[in-house]
Enzyme design. Structure first.
Site, PDB file in Angstrom:
ATOM      1  N   ARG A 200     -67.185 -22.472  -0.531  1.00 53.26           N
ATOM      2  CA  ARG A 200     -68.007 -23.690  -0.397  1.00 53.26           C
ATOM      3  C   ARG A 200     -69.176 -23.695  -1.401  1.00 53.26           C
ATOM      4  O   ARG A 200     -69.642 -24.755  -1.813  1.00 53.26           O
ATOM      5  CB  ARG A 200     -68.522 -23.803   1.044  1.00 53.26           C
ATOM      6  CG  ARG A 200     -69.139 -25.165   1.389  1.00 53.26           C
ATOM      7  CD  ARG A 200     -69.337 -25.291   2.892  1.00 53.26           C
ATOM      8  NE  ARG A 200     -69.860 -26.565   3.324  1.00 53.26           N
ATOM      9  CZ  ARG A 200     -71.074 -26.744   3.849  1.00 53.26           C
ATOM     10  NH1 ARG A 200     -71.903 -25.715   3.971  1.00 53.26           N
ATOM     11  NH2 ARG A 200     -71.472 -27.938   4.245  1.00 53.26           N
TER      12      ARG A 200
ATOM     13  N   ILE B 178     -71.966 -33.044   1.589  1.00 56.50           N
ATOM     14  CA  ILE B 178     -70.727 -32.284   1.800  1.00 56.50           C
ATOM     15  C   ILE B 178     -70.625 -32.099   3.307  1.00 56.50           C
ATOM     16  O   ILE B 178     -71.608 -31.801   3.977  1.00 56.50           O
ATOM     17  CB  ILE B 178     -70.775 -30.936   1.039  1.00 56.50           C
ATOM     18  CG1 ILE B 178     -69.475 -30.129   1.231  1.00 56.50           C
ATOM     19  CG2 ILE B 178     -71.963 -30.073   1.456  1.00 56.50           C
ATOM     20  CD1 ILE B 178     -69.393 -28.881   0.328  1.00 56.50           C
ATOM     21  N   SER B 179     -69.418 -32.301   3.855  1.00 58.67           N
ATOM     22  CA  SER B 179     -69.245 -32.253   5.305  1.00 58.67           C
ATOM     23  C   SER B 179     -69.537 -30.858   5.858  1.00 58.67           C
ATOM     24  O   SER B 179     -69.441 -29.849   5.156  1.00 58.67           O
ATOM     25  CB  SER B 179     -67.812 -32.623   5.679  1.00 58.67           C
ATOM     26  OG  SER B 179     -67.488 -33.889   5.164  1.00 58.67           O
ATOM     27  N   GLN B 180     -69.855 -30.845   7.144  1.00 62.70           N
ATOM     28  CA  GLN B 180     -70.059 -29.587   7.869  1.00 62.70           C
ATOM     29  C   GLN B 180     -68.720 -28.817   7.907  1.00 62.70           C
ATOM     30  O   GLN B 180     -67.685 -29.416   8.178  1.00 62.70           O
ATOM     31  CB  GLN B 180     -70.483 -29.976   9.286  1.00 62.70           C
ATOM     32  CG  GLN B 180     -70.771 -28.846  10.210  1.00 62.70           C
ATOM     33  CD  GLN B 180     -71.187 -29.369  11.590  1.00 62.70           C
ATOM     34  OE1 GLN B 180     -71.451 -30.561  11.768  1.00 62.70           O
ATOM     35  NE2 GLN B 180     -71.219 -28.473  12.544  1.00 62.70           N
TER      36      GLN B 180
END
Ligand code: SAH
Length: 206
Positions: free
Chosen positions: A31, A57-59
């Site tokens: 990530r 950015i998504s969890q």
């Protein structure tokens, strides 16, 4: 994999994601490669992070859960022979994870600068089975349809007709719809099973 990455995966498991195909790939895609330089220290925290242009950015947990909901009909081990359409590619993080689980990934991002960045990242990092375009995901991507799976990282007021039309029989759509995670499985032309998986907060599909 470092300690922080390990604890990110542990948290995802604790929250109830049990599909090891998803967990394995999330351990392989770093990530930290998808966040802004000043956010790298937070890369493995289980929360969204700013990626510029007012987007995040998504969890990690959310990414894992959505992909888990998308996968069930696939064989137990990669490589899978299915094609996925992703709406809201953003940083390209989820795109990269999908590329390890599906034969082909078609990804759309409405903000051209983010689409361009995600495309370069995919090319540089050797994710060769991915195409990214800038555009409105509500229209789907007809050229490569039908898809076996469609996943949206932006919250739809309702599931766009184009997604339904561009989905194979037996295919699945996973998307937040008015704050709730929904999965539609296409049984025949015109008949669907709809399941709800609780509240999730997302940016709107514009
Ligand atoms: N999976 C991405 C999530 C980014 S947030 C990541 O982890 O980085 C959701 C993204 O959806 C944003 O980048 C936003 O610009 C995009 N988006 C919103 N509406 C859209 C639309 N109509 N078509 C395509 N992308 C859209």
């Amino acid at each position: 994999m470092n300690q922080a990455q390990n604890s990110m995966l542990e948290k995802i498991r604790q929250y109830g994601v049990s599909d090891e195909r998803v967990i394995t790939v999330m351990g392989e895609v770093d990530r930290a490669d998808f966040v802004l330089p000043e956010q790298k220290q937070f890369a493995y925290e289980d929360r969204p992070l700013n990626i510029g242009y007012g987007q995040t950015i998504s969890q990690p947990y959310t990414v894992a859960r959505m992909i888990e909901l998308l996968l069930p009909a696939l064989p137990s081990m990669p490589p899978f022979s299915q094609m996925v359409l992703e709406i809201g590619a953003g940083s390209g993080y989820q795109t990269a994870i999908l590329s390890r689980l599906f034969e082909r990934v078609l990804a759309i991002e409405v903000i051209p600068e983010l689409a361009q960045k995600a495309r370069l990242k995919m090319n540089d990092s050797g994710f060769e089975n991915v195409k990214v375009k800038a555009g409105d995901g509500k229209e789907g991507w007809e050229e490569y349809s039908p898809y076996d799976a469609i996943i949206s990282a932006a919250d739809a007021a309702e599931v766009p007709d184009a997604w339904v039309e561009q989905l194979n029989t037996g295919g699945r759509i996973v998307s937040p719809v008015r704050g709730e995670m929904v999965r539609l499985t296409k049984m025949t032309e015109g008949s669907f099973i709809k399941e709800n998986f609780g509240k999730f907060s997302f940016v709107p599909l514009v």
